[in-house]
Design a protein around this motif. Sequence first.
Motif, PDB file in Angstrom:
ATOM      1  N   ARG A   7       0.840  -1.190   0.000  1.00 50.83           N
ATOM      2  CA  ARG A   7       0.000   0.000   0.000  1.00 50.83           C
ATOM      3  C   ARG A   7       0.877   1.243   0.000  1.00 50.83           C
TER       4      ARG A   7
ATOM      5  N   VAL B 293       0.939   5.280   1.253  1.00 51.21           N
ATOM      6  CA  VAL B 293       0.302   6.230   2.161  1.00 51.21           C
ATOM      7  C   VAL B 293       0.573   7.674   1.763  1.00 51.21           C
ATOM      8  N   ARG B 294       1.541   7.878   0.853  1.00 53.50           N
ATOM      9  CA  ARG B 294       1.863   9.235   0.406  1.00 53.50           C
ATOM     10  C   ARG B 294       2.495   9.163  -0.984  1.00 53.50           C
TER      11      ARG B 294
ATOM     12  N   ALA C 131      -1.371   7.128  -3.487  1.00 53.75           N
ATOM     13  CA  ALA C 131      -1.772   7.302  -2.083  1.00 53.75           C
ATOM     14  C   ALA C 131      -3.191   6.807  -1.861  1.00 53.75           C
TER      15      ALA C 131
END
Length: 615
Positions: free
Chosen positions: A113, A115-116, A180
């Motif tokens: 994944r 996140v940013r 993201a």
Amino acid sequence: MNNYPPIADHGLVGDLQTAALIAADGTVDWWCTPRFDAPSVFASLLDSDRGGHCRLAVDADDKVTVRQLYMPDTAVLVTRYMAPDGVGEVLDFMEPDPSTTPSAQHRLVRVARVVRGSLPFELICRPRFDYGRAVHSLDRLDDGSVVFHGPDTDLHLQATAQIGLRPDGTDVTARFTLHAGERAAIVLTSDSGDAATRSGRPGGPAPDDEAITTVFDTCRAFWLTWLRSCRYRGRWHEMVVRSAITLKLLTYAPTGAPIAAATMGLPEQIGGERNWDYRYTWIRDASLSVRALIDLGFTEEAQAYRRWLRERLDATATASGEPLQIMYRVDGEPHLTEEDLGHLEGYRLSAPVRAGNAAADQIQLDIYGEAAYALAQVGDIGGIRGWNTFAGLLDWLADHWDRPDEGIWETRGGRKDFTYSRLMTWVAFDRGVKLATTHSRPADLGHWAAVRDTVFRQIADRGWSEKRRAFVQNYDSDVLDASLLLMPRVGFLAPNDPDWLTTLDAMDEELVSDSLVYRYDPAASPDGLQGSEGTFNLCSFLYVQALAKAGRVDQARYAFDKMLTYANHVGLFAEEIGPSGEQLGNFPQAFTHLALVDAAIALDEELDRAESRAR
């Protein structure tokens, strides 16, 4: 030589029947299935070319900073990637199966994944079955997943929609980009059932976001629920909890048998020959592991191990010919034929790589004491049959205890009269007498007590060196041995006994190096093996405990705090520490983590007493 990550650069995930190591760069380089002691599917840790691996990581060359951690109070491993274009993570976990029924199928879930920002990911899956000895074929299924067919195990690789799997010969690769808030996942499902029953689709339906979330929530909830039984509230809570989880991960749920370590073949000296298979259940290690878990409040594990141990005693069949042997497979099988896997180069060319363990037929008389020690902590010795088996064992030991053996360190240099073996023989009779008295059980108490006292006098006479002013390794030498740090722990003498304090001083001078403790000096007491080894983590933590109980609390705390600096980035320890502070030996090591727990509890108690006196 190919490149290998440091032994310490790994986290551990597992489902209580199997376990996998994930390197800090996102590579699964060790996984045996369907049991801890089964042949490997991934073993690049022992041969980076032939062993096989599964890498899922951000594909950004050397511009990425990687960090690894566990989600608090769980066995969910998070590998974080920080790059100029974003921050991503890979979560690795296995759904725990506490069932008493062995499973042929096991799932390793890997979730990527971001996140940013946005990041490219790379997947490379190259299984190599049977320690890299077996060829495999590849089938691509209609849903886009693939099945690697090995001789005794199939491996089903499934991916969520964002990941397009591409065959590369009989291996698989993929590249994909996440932004993201997006995530993708792969699921590796091993199936080791009978060839006729393998479905070719062991993983079931293709995973989707909802299914992955459900498995993750189940895994996380299991660990949080399990930890509710932990009663430790001391100063080193995080490290103790991590050790408890590690001991649980190293326990085979179907039988309750704890293993010594998740790996085999990792060296005690780089390039040396001390490379053993630790994926088995040692009576000694298991008994002490269960004792540590009991002290933390986990009693179910003790009951399961007690049943397993009683079954071993009832079975009577052993490779050594004794009533109990030093180690077994997790299902209780006593035969652990040792073989050299000559096709594997070994971790950083540390050969031979051994599967199986020839020490299984050694005679090590201390195991009877460790078994009694574990049983005495459960609170009840069990039913009539269980007591009769235990009493019969002590009756046998009363006639067979006074023999040379190979000792706790499994030396291959000949049998000796090891003091530690006699110490634990004393424990066996001491605990037997106490159990029979406490629970009003029939026993030849007079004979047991007489043997107990005879063993005590023999240790005091022949295990003591007037020259060293210390208890020594065996009756025919003046060699020191750190296993005797357990003498006050088991109640043989008081922790402030003058003879014990001079023994502790002697060890401090000869075996201790900056709070790290060697087991013994191989040069002074040849063990039949070439090369040297690092300091032994079990002994370093036993040293902390002995110092604390001897009233040397400040020294004990400093030694403990220094020892914790050798833990890896997620709080795990191997067997030994090398000369430059590197972790050596099989990983993670149950011996080390159980001793950490014992040391933390003992040191907490002594610090609390010291603070109370200061008020």
